[in-house]
Scaffold this motif. Sequence first.
Motif, PDB file in Angstrom:
ATOM      1  N   GLU A 243       3.057  23.302  12.347  1.00  0.00           N
ATOM      2  CA  GLU A 243       1.991  24.237  12.007  1.00  0.00           C
ATOM      3  C   GLU A 243       1.025  23.651  10.984  1.00  0.00           C
ATOM      4  N   ALA A 244       1.036  22.329  10.820  1.00  0.00           N
ATOM      5  CA  ALA A 244       0.131  21.652   9.888  1.00  0.00           C
ATOM      6  C   ALA A 244      -0.211  20.290  10.470  1.00  0.00           C
ATOM      7  N   SER A 245      -1.170  19.633   9.861  1.00  0.00           N
ATOM      8  CA  SER A 245      -1.585  18.318  10.335  1.00  0.00           C
ATOM      9  C   SER A 245      -0.428  17.322  10.245  1.00  0.00           C
ATOM     10  N   VAL A 246      -0.302  16.506  11.292  1.00  0.00           N
ATOM     11  CA  VAL A 246       0.722  15.455  11.313  1.00  0.00           C
ATOM     12  C   VAL A 246       0.062  14.079  11.264  1.00  0.00           C
ATOM     13  N   ALA A 247      -1.119  14.027  10.621  1.00  0.00           N
ATOM     14  CA  ALA A 247      -1.878  12.774  10.585  1.00  0.00           C
ATOM     15  C   ALA A 247      -1.116  11.657   9.876  1.00  0.00           C
ATOM     16  N   GLN A 248      -0.212  12.017   8.946  1.00  0.00           N
ATOM     17  CA  GLN A 248       0.524  10.971   8.221  1.00  0.00           C
ATOM     18  C   GLN A 248       1.613  10.326   9.067  1.00  0.00           C
ATOM     19  N   PHE A 249       1.902  10.889  10.242  1.00  0.00           N
ATOM     20  CA  PHE A 249       2.956  10.368  11.103  1.00  0.00           C
ATOM     21  C   PHE A 249       2.357   9.622  12.295  1.00  0.00           C
ATOM     22  N   SER A 250       3.077   8.603  12.760  1.00  0.00           N
ATOM     23  CA  SER A 250       2.604   7.847  13.913  1.00  0.00           C
ATOM     24  C   SER A 250       2.858   8.601  15.212  1.00  0.00           C
ATOM     25  N   ALA A 251       3.784   9.542  15.217  1.00  0.00           N
ATOM     26  CA  ALA A 251       4.064  10.369  16.392  1.00  0.00           C
ATOM     27  C   ALA A 251       4.802  11.615  15.924  1.00  0.00           C
ATOM     28  N   ALA A 252       4.752  12.661  16.736  1.00  0.00           N
ATOM     29  CA  ALA A 252       5.433  13.906  16.387  1.00  0.00           C
ATOM     30  C   ALA A 252       5.906  14.585  17.655  1.00  0.00           C
ATOM     31  N   ALA A 253       7.016  15.305  17.536  1.00  0.00           N
ATOM     32  CA  ALA A 253       7.554  16.071  18.653  1.00  0.00           C
ATOM     33  C   ALA A 253       7.986  17.438  18.142  1.00  0.00           C
ATOM     34  N   SER A 254       7.606  18.491  18.843  1.00  0.00           N
ATOM     35  CA  SER A 254       7.930  19.861  18.470  1.00  0.00           C
ATOM     36  C   SER A 254       8.959  20.425  19.441  1.00  0.00           C
ATOM     37  N   LEU A 255      10.065  20.938  18.904  1.00  0.00           N
ATOM     38  CA  LEU A 255      11.077  21.542  19.756  1.00  0.00           C
ATOM     39  C   LEU A 255      10.514  22.750  20.494  1.00  0.00           C
ATOM     40  N   THR A 256       9.670  23.521  19.820  1.00  0.00           N
ATOM     41  CA  THR A 256       9.073  24.704  20.441  1.00  0.00           C
ATOM     42  C   THR A 256       8.223  24.316  21.636  1.00  0.00           C
ATOM     43  N   GLU A 257       7.407  23.266  21.485  1.00  0.00           N
ATOM     44  CA  GLU A 257       6.566  22.842  22.604  1.00  0.00           C
ATOM     45  C   GLU A 257       7.407  22.289  23.753  1.00  0.00           C
TER      46      GLU A 257
END
Length: 370
Positions: free
Chosen positions: A329-343
């Motif tokens: 629910e916030a920017s993930v710009a500091q991470f090279s990749a992100a995965a959401s369990l909800t999605e």
Amino acid sequence: MRLVIAPDSFKGSLTAGDAAQAIRDGWLSVRPADEVVLAPMADGGEGSLDAFEAAVPGARREPVMAVGPDDRPVLTHWLKLPPTAELPGGTGVVELAATSGLPLMRDGLRPFDAHTFGLGQAITAALTLGVSRLLIAVGGSASTDGGVGALTAMGARLTDASGAPVSYGNLGAGKVARVSFDEVAPLPPAGAVVLTDVDNPLLGPRGAAAVFGPQKGASSDAAVRALEANLAHFASVVPDGRRLAETPGAGAAGGVAFGLLAWGAIISPGAPAVASALGLADTIAGADLVITGEGRFDGQSEAGKAPTHVAGLARTAGVPTALVAGAVEASVAQFSAAASLTELAGSTAAALAEPARWAFEAGAALARRV
């Protein structure tokens, strides 16, 4: 690749250890030849005892029977770390979530009378055993009592205008007329440190009632205002309370950090303390990727939550970081990749129904991207 997986707990669904294992299994289902190191994290909330126990050889759980936040008995533990030359009595680690946490509220949310008396009992048990230092992890509180419950269990005398002891919860905080710490156990020789993952003051728009009250059953603006008024009254009668109320972090755990400040404790970010005990910076050095995570990555995550601290350590080491979160629910710009369990699951309900499955899928999804 050499991979370090260092998530916080996914509150209410997965422990940090279970989350790390599920992410690892998902990753290895795609890249079975990679080397994976698990380093479950905590930041002063649920799972802090587990993280210290895993990180410190010789750590020993000490049982304690506590009064839970809804007055029911809770058989739980605090952790005794072994003695050192500097700390001959060892260090006691007490976790609020284990004695006074939100999941322990078995008869519904009670914003005005849920309390932290059990936390005070665990602190007293550690002091009785003669620890040289206390670390008090305060995340995950069920109450907004300003520390009234904990202080009472530790021997403080908090009385109303008639001289009678006040009740333990927020309502009691609003009725305190006199505070006496004469019979409270003194701080251990090396002091007490409150470990927290937030920097909110006790009062105001970022305070304990306004920000965290709705999570604990304050379902209307009027209820939040009443919680706030009771905390403000308590701060007005505690010695030096108005100044202490403004301390960053005093609003942590429904204001229990404020009460512990009044006792003489200091506040410190929890994630760095746990990461230091884990030797996480050394573990990350030489890794190709770090994966961290938590249940909800939101606007509060940058205020001291574990994923942000882990990402900072990785950045210092020149290692990229990926995020796995129940919800983003916030920017993930500091991470090279992100995965959401909800999605991945298609809905929050589906993710919560099978969190380990979707953490596995998140690990696999990140591995495929690499």
